[in-house]
Design an enzyme around this catalytic site. Structure first.
Site, PDB file in Angstrom:
ATOM      1  N   LYS A 164       0.839  -1.359  -1.784  1.00 53.19           N
ATOM      2  CA  LYS A 164       0.857  -0.303  -0.916  1.00 53.19           C
ATOM      3  C   LYS A 164      -0.680   0.326  -0.895  1.00 53.19           C
ATOM      4  O   LYS A 164      -1.162   0.604   0.009  1.00 53.19           O
ATOM      5  CB  LYS A 164       1.915   0.738  -1.247  1.00 53.19           C
ATOM      6  CG  LYS A 164       1.757   1.981  -0.135  1.00 53.19           C
ATOM      7  CD  LYS A 164       1.931   1.703   1.076  1.00 53.19           C
ATOM      8  CE  LYS A 164       2.541   2.537   2.160  1.00 53.19           C
ATOM      9  NZ  LYS A 164       1.565   3.800   1.788  1.00 53.19           N
ATOM     10  N   GLU A 171      -6.058   0.185   5.835  1.00 50.74           N
ATOM     11  CA  GLU A 171      -5.829   0.802   6.880  1.00 50.74           C
ATOM     12  C   GLU A 171      -7.146   1.733   7.096  1.00 50.74           C
ATOM     13  O   GLU A 171      -7.532   2.113   8.211  1.00 50.74           O
ATOM     14  CB  GLU A 171      -4.570   1.572   6.540  1.00 50.74           C
ATOM     15  CG  GLU A 171      -4.237   2.841   7.455  1.00 50.74           C
ATOM     16  CD  GLU A 171      -3.142   3.431   6.966  1.00 50.74           C
ATOM     17  OE1 GLU A 171      -3.197   4.665   6.883  1.00 50.74           O
ATOM     18  OE2 GLU A 171      -2.030   3.019   6.844  1.00 50.74           O
TER      19      GLU A 171
END
Length: 324
Positions: A164, A171
């Site tokens: 993550k 991102e």
């Protein structure tokens, strides 16, 4: 299955609802009496049949550590704790070792989906021993998006949050690229309607994505992003990704530049950072330094990056990810 859920804010509350829609029994605890099902961690544990699964969605750091410690004193051998917040993967190793002394399993789970996860499902990256993951699997299957993909047993303890972390680093770079492109289109005295150009990219192009969809939605709500301050926080994951890259001798120039660009945003009212602030608000409901557009933050709530201090164990504030 039965599952305990600690932290019922934006993410945790929606996760409870999605699990219940999937037929699971969820016993939730939160500091807010209007949200919680029970008044204490003790009552939550008492309501669950062994082997128990308790999913923690509180801010990373001290709040998570205290919650894990408190659960370690309440749970029994064979039970499992899941940390679904944005903890650093190195903390997972410590928490797993701490619980293992009492025979309690530990699974770390990176969760992406933000405020849209209730309807769309959550992308899940989890790490832990196969026997512990198996006890949580029915919940994973319900929380994930429909279809073949969207959830993965990434490896041993720590692998979920490490995955993550890298996801959020990527991102950063993607959002920075969109933001810079939007600023250039706006700056050039050539393009008549920047928003429509971006909208056209949503179909048939190699750069179409959900983040692009959200940027267009933000521009529809706030043309030119005129009411948004060009200031964007950085979450821990961006820094941790760069640190991990250094430790593993992996070059990540795009992610590093995107992280540093956020530092610059605190010095100037950057147009590109307006776009990033708007995208973060769209996908995660993160607080902006101006009033949020309709459908964004709940008025008066503080985003994770601006939180003055982490709540202690049992406070129940869920881990609103700075990125999702």
């Amino acid at each position: 299955m039965e599952i305990g859920l600690v932290g019922l804010g934006k993410m945790g509350g929606n996760m409870r609802e999605r699990l219940r829609r999937g037929g699971h029994t969820v016993v939730g605890f939160d500091h807010d009496p209007e949200r919680r099902d029970v008044d204490s961690l003790e009552q939550m544990v008492d309501r669950l049949d062994a082997p128990r699964v308790v999913w923690v969605m509180v801010p990373a750091g001290e709040a998570t550590a205290q919650t894990v410690t408190a659960l370690g004193d309440l749970l029994e051998a064979g039970d499992v704790v899941v940390d679904g917040g944005n903890s650093r993967w190195t903390d997972d190793l410590e928490h797993a070792a701490q619980l293992a002394e009492k025979g309690i399993g530990y699974v770390d789970c990176g969760v992406s989906g933000g405020v849209w996860g209730l309807e769309n499902g959550y992308a899940l990256m989890y790490g832990g021993a196969p026997e512990d993951v198996a006890k949580v699997q029915p919940a994973f299957d319900t929380l994930k998006p429909e279809g073949e993909f969207g959830a993965v047993h990434a490896g041993k303890v720590g692998a979920g949050h490490f995955s993550k972390m890298v996801h959020n680093g990527i991102e950063y770079a993607i959002m920075q690229s969109y933001a810079e492109g939007w600023e250039l289109l706006e700056a050039a005295d050539l393009v008549d309607n920047t928003t429509e150009v971006l909208r056209s990219w949503r179909e048939g192009t190699v750069i179409r994505s959900w983040l692009l969809d959200l940027l267009v939605a933000a521009l529809d709500q706030e043309p030119g992003l005129a009411g948004i301050r060009g200031y964007a926080e950085d979450s821990g994951e961006g820094r941790w990704t760069v640190e991990a890259a250094i430790e593993n001798s992996v070059a990540v120039p795009a992610i590093t530049a995107a992280l540093f660009a956020r530092f610059v945003s605190r010095q100037d009212d950057s147009p590109a950072m307006k776009a990033i602030a708007a995208m973060r608000n769209q996908f995660g409901g993160h607080a902006m330094h101006t009033p949020a557009p309709e459908g964004g933050d709940v008025a008066g709530e503080t985003g994770p990056d601006e939180a003055p201090e982490a709540r202690a164990a049992g406070a129940g504030s869920d881990s609103e990810p700075a990125e999702s």
